[in-house]
Design an enzyme around this catalytic site. Structure first.
Site, PDB file in Angstrom:
ATOM      1  N   HIS A 131       0.874  -1.180   0.000  1.00 23.75           N
ATOM      2  CA  HIS A 131       0.000   0.000   0.000  1.00 23.75           C
ATOM      3  C   HIS A 131       0.916   1.237   0.000  1.00 23.75           C
ATOM      4  O   HIS A 131       2.014   1.189   0.548  1.00 23.75           O
ATOM      5  CB  HIS A 131      -0.846  -0.049   1.270  1.00 23.75           C
ATOM      6  CG  HIS A 131      -1.899   1.007   1.380  1.00 23.75           C
ATOM      7  ND1 HIS A 131      -1.624   2.303   1.753  1.00 23.75           N
ATOM      8  CD2 HIS A 131      -3.237   0.954   1.179  1.00 23.75           C
ATOM      9  CE1 HIS A 131      -2.752   3.000   1.783  1.00 23.75           C
ATOM     10  NE2 HIS A 131      -3.754   2.211   1.439  1.00 23.75           N
ATOM     11  N   ASP A 208       2.928  -4.495   8.112  1.00 23.78           N
ATOM     12  CA  ASP A 208       1.707  -3.700   7.942  1.00 23.78           C
ATOM     13  C   ASP A 208       0.517  -4.655   8.109  1.00 23.78           C
ATOM     14  O   ASP A 208       0.182  -5.421   7.211  1.00 23.78           O
ATOM     15  CB  ASP A 208       1.718  -3.041   6.559  1.00 23.78           C
ATOM     16  CG  ASP A 208       0.413  -2.310   6.260  1.00 23.78           C
ATOM     17  OD1 ASP A 208      -0.552  -2.447   7.038  1.00 23.78           O
ATOM     18  OD2 ASP A 208       0.371  -1.619   5.231  1.00 23.78           O
ATOM     19  N   GLN A 211      -4.662  -5.131   7.078  1.00 19.23           N
ATOM     20  CA  GLN A 211      -5.656  -6.084   6.553  1.00 19.23           C
ATOM     21  C   GLN A 211      -5.604  -7.440   7.245  1.00 19.23           C
ATOM     22  O   GLN A 211      -6.420  -8.307   6.954  1.00 19.23           O
ATOM     23  CB  GLN A 211      -5.468  -6.276   5.033  1.00 19.23           C
ATOM     24  CG  GLN A 211      -5.661  -5.008   4.214  1.00 19.23           C
ATOM     25  CD  GLN A 211      -7.086  -4.464   4.241  1.00 19.23           C
ATOM     26  OE1 GLN A 211      -8.026  -5.140   4.667  1.00 19.23           O
ATOM     27  NE2 GLN A 211      -7.263  -3.223   3.808  1.00 19.23           N
ATOM     28  N   LYS A 234     -10.675  -0.631  10.586  1.00 19.27           N
ATOM     29  CA  LYS A 234     -10.813  -1.837   9.767  1.00 19.27           C
ATOM     30  C   LYS A 234     -11.174  -3.050  10.632  1.00 19.27           C
ATOM     31  O   LYS A 234     -11.259  -4.161  10.146  1.00 19.27           O
ATOM     32  CB  LYS A 234      -9.520  -2.103   8.996  1.00 19.27           C
ATOM     33  CG  LYS A 234      -9.209  -1.010   7.962  1.00 19.27           C
ATOM     34  CD  LYS A 234      -8.056  -1.412   7.073  1.00 19.27           C
ATOM     35  CE  LYS A 234      -7.432  -0.258   6.332  1.00 19.27           C
ATOM     36  NZ  LYS A 234      -8.246   0.269   5.247  1.00 19.27           N
ATOM     37  N   CYS A 372      -4.868   2.343  -3.713  1.00 14.86           N
ATOM     38  CA  CYS A 372      -3.660   2.926  -3.090  1.00 14.86           C
ATOM     39  C   CYS A 372      -2.490   1.957  -3.178  1.00 14.86           C
ATOM     40  O   CYS A 372      -1.688   1.844  -2.224  1.00 14.86           O
ATOM     41  CB  CYS A 372      -3.899   3.332  -1.645  1.00 14.86           C
ATOM     42  SG  CYS A 372      -5.212   4.527  -1.456  1.00 14.86           S
TER      43      CYS A 372
HETATM   44  N1  C6P Z   1      -6.470   0.504   2.809  1.00 13.58           N
HETATM   45  C1  C6P Z   1      -8.256   0.094   1.227  1.00 13.58           C
HETATM   46  O1  C6P Z   1      -9.335   0.356   0.696  1.00 13.58           O
HETATM   47  P1  C6P Z   1      -5.166   3.963   7.078  1.00 13.58           P
HETATM   48  O2  C6P Z   1      -5.749   4.772   5.954  1.00 13.58           O
HETATM   49  O3  C6P Z   1      -3.974   4.636   7.702  1.00 13.58           O
HETATM   50  O4  C6P Z   1      -6.179   3.515   8.062  1.00 13.58           O
HETATM   51  O5  C6P Z   1      -4.657   2.594   6.387  1.00 13.58           O
HETATM   52  C2  C6P Z   1      -3.753   2.640   5.314  1.00 13.58           C
HETATM   53  C3  C6P Z   1      -3.487   1.244   4.820  1.00 13.58           C
HETATM   54  C4  C6P Z   1      -2.237   0.703   5.000  1.00 13.58           C
HETATM   55  N2  C6P Z   1      -1.956  -0.558   4.661  1.00 13.58           N
HETATM   56  C5  C6P Z   1      -2.882  -1.345   4.098  1.00 13.58           C
HETATM   57  C6  C6P Z   1      -2.553  -2.758   3.767  1.00 13.58           C
HETATM   58  C7  C6P Z   1      -4.166  -0.849   3.855  1.00 13.58           C
HETATM   59  O6  C6P Z   1      -5.084  -1.644   3.299  1.00 13.58           O
HETATM   60  C8  C6P Z   1      -4.470   0.478   4.211  1.00 13.58           C
HETATM   61  C9  C6P Z   1      -5.821   1.066   3.909  1.00 13.58           C
HETATM   62  C10 C6P Z   1      -7.790   0.913   2.413  1.00 13.58           C
HETATM   63  O7  C6P Z   1      -7.552  -0.829   0.827  1.00 13.58           O
HETATM   64  C11 C6P Z   1      -7.920   2.376   2.137  1.00 13.58           C
HETATM   65  S1  C6P Z   1      -6.784   2.931   0.913  1.00 13.58           S
END
Ligand code: C6P
Length: 414
Positions: A131, A208, A211, A234, A372
């Protein structure tokens, strides 16, 4: 307040679905089908009620007030830290830093750890499926320190090429920062093995977990990683909040990332000394309500059981893959043997955003675009995919509605 879901041996996911009011409404004249859980999951009534109760009866600032209400808020805030420590099996509650989310947690490590430990020619290993939140902060720090970014390639099935990773590791590797479950492909990466290899090479690791934390049991000590990051929104918690887990000795050696109230020991115009970990990294009034909301979400998920959640979601993902496979012209992007939650696909003659729009008109929420994760889109030579992402409160009917919706959309393009 409603009682937290009680753990029972056979979990009744139909009953659990009733605890998510947002799912029981119409969207564009159709019952809502919510398959955008990887972007943000929904909140059960227990968490919403807990937040409401906090705001009505418990709110005050933390770590500051001598009065009872402030002490109560502080107790709840610190109890949340303990709750999260136990949930991920971290060794010490002071290894849990409250941040505004995964993105903020990675920026904290990149800026605090990276800026102090990287120098010219040092290497940071990422993967082709990261990401942007796990690419850009490292690039920004690499530009300032002269460090170099190396990338583990992804195979045609959407898995990491572990042999290539082994070859990338060297005495110059300072950091290996890897996505646990890909938000674009659904691939579950072998993080335990990745961490062990990094440690053999003398590198530090960040996983990370944005997910992975909502979908499986996470045991930090078993994975062995130095840093692990995730977002509250999430995993049935509120937005604007997240966690950085960091190994205590590493955190204690790291300088603060942001300055302000609460993160200090003594301040004068000549010199400032800093608070201990974790407070050193929590400048200013923190997201108190969000921490309490996440704590309730952790209770909620734990009562269902992360193993039961994983089993339920795996069944639903397998069903979705089976049904989607029968649609003519549909091509999956990401077909790893081990996958979770996310199913990404394309059609040669239907743009993902057109498909997403037609699905939305039928009340079906999916995400379309690059998610992203532009480098992995480029790897598969597609500008965008349609992504259905599943949570434990989805059901087979949701998948059936998705299939009907796609077939209906296809009829416009044939
Ligand atoms: N992915 C998706 O629709 P934040 O925005 O900081 O809570 O998370 C960022 C982020 C970082 N790593 C991974 C693996 C992610 O999936 C995400 C967020 C969302 O896939 C929004 S772009």
């Amino acid at each position: 307040m409603q009682e937290t879901a009680t753990k029972i041996s056979a979990v009744d996911f139909d009953e659990i679905r009733k605890e998510f009011p947002v799912l029981h409404q119409e969207m564009n004249g159709h019952p809502l089908v919510y398959l955008d859980n990887a972007a943000s999951s929904q909140m059960p009534v227990q968490v919403a009620d807990r937040l409401d109760y906090y705001h009505r009866f418990e709110h005050s600032n933390v770590h500051r007030g001598i009065h009872t209400l402030s002490q109560r808020a502080t107790d709840s805030y610190e109890a949340a830290r303990k709750k999260i420590q136990v949930f991920i099996n971290a060794a010490d509650e002071n290894e849990i830093i409250f941040t505004s989310g995964t993105t903020d947690s990675i920026n904290l490590v990149a800026n605090s750890y990276g800026m102090t430990n990287f120098s010219e020619g040092d290497e940071v290993i990422l993967t082709e499926m990261e990401h942007h939140a796990n690419i850009v902060p490292w690039q920004m720090v690499a530009q300032k320190t002269g460090a170099i970014i190396k990338v583990i390639p992804v195979t045609d099935s959407g898995e990491l090429d572990i042999e290539a990773y082994k070859k990338l590791l060297s005495p110059r590797t300072k950091m290996v920062s890897v996505i646990h479950i890909s938000n674009a492909l659904g691939t579950i990466n072998p993080v335990k093995e990745i961490v062990a290899l990094a440690h053999e090479a003398g590198a530090v690791t960040l996983i990370d977990g944005a997910q992975s934390i909502p979908h499986q049991n996470i045991d930090i000590q078993d994975i062995g990683t130095d840093f692990y990051v995730f977002s509250s929104h999430k995993m049935c918690g509120p937005t604007g909040f997240g966690i950085l887990y960091g190994r205590k000795d590493l955190l204690e050696a790291m300088p603060p990332y942001r300055g302000g109230g609460d993160m200090i020991d003594k301040v004068s115009f000549e010199e400032t000394t800093y608070n201990v970990v974790p407070f050193r990294f929590e400048a200013g009034t923190p997201p108190i309500a969000a921490s309490i909301g996440l704590s309730e979400a952790v209770d909620y998920l734990s009562a269902i059981g992360m193993d039961a959640i994983e089993t339920q979601e795996t069944k639903l993902v397998e069903y979705a893959v089976q049904e989607l496979s029968a649609i003519n012209g549909l091509r999956f992007i990401g077909e790893a043997k081990k996958r979770a939650s996310v199913v990404s696909f394309v059609f040669d003659h239907i743009h993902a955003s057109d498909l997403g729009t037609i699905l939305d008109k039928q009340g079906i929420a999916v995400r379309t675009g690059h998610h992203c994760a532009q480098p992995i889109m480029r790897r598969f030579n597609v500008p965008a995919t349609t992504r259905a992402s599943i949570a434990f409160y989805n059901n087979k009917e949701d998948v059936d509605r998705l299939i009907e919706g796609i077939n209906y959309a296809k009829s416009f393009f044939e």
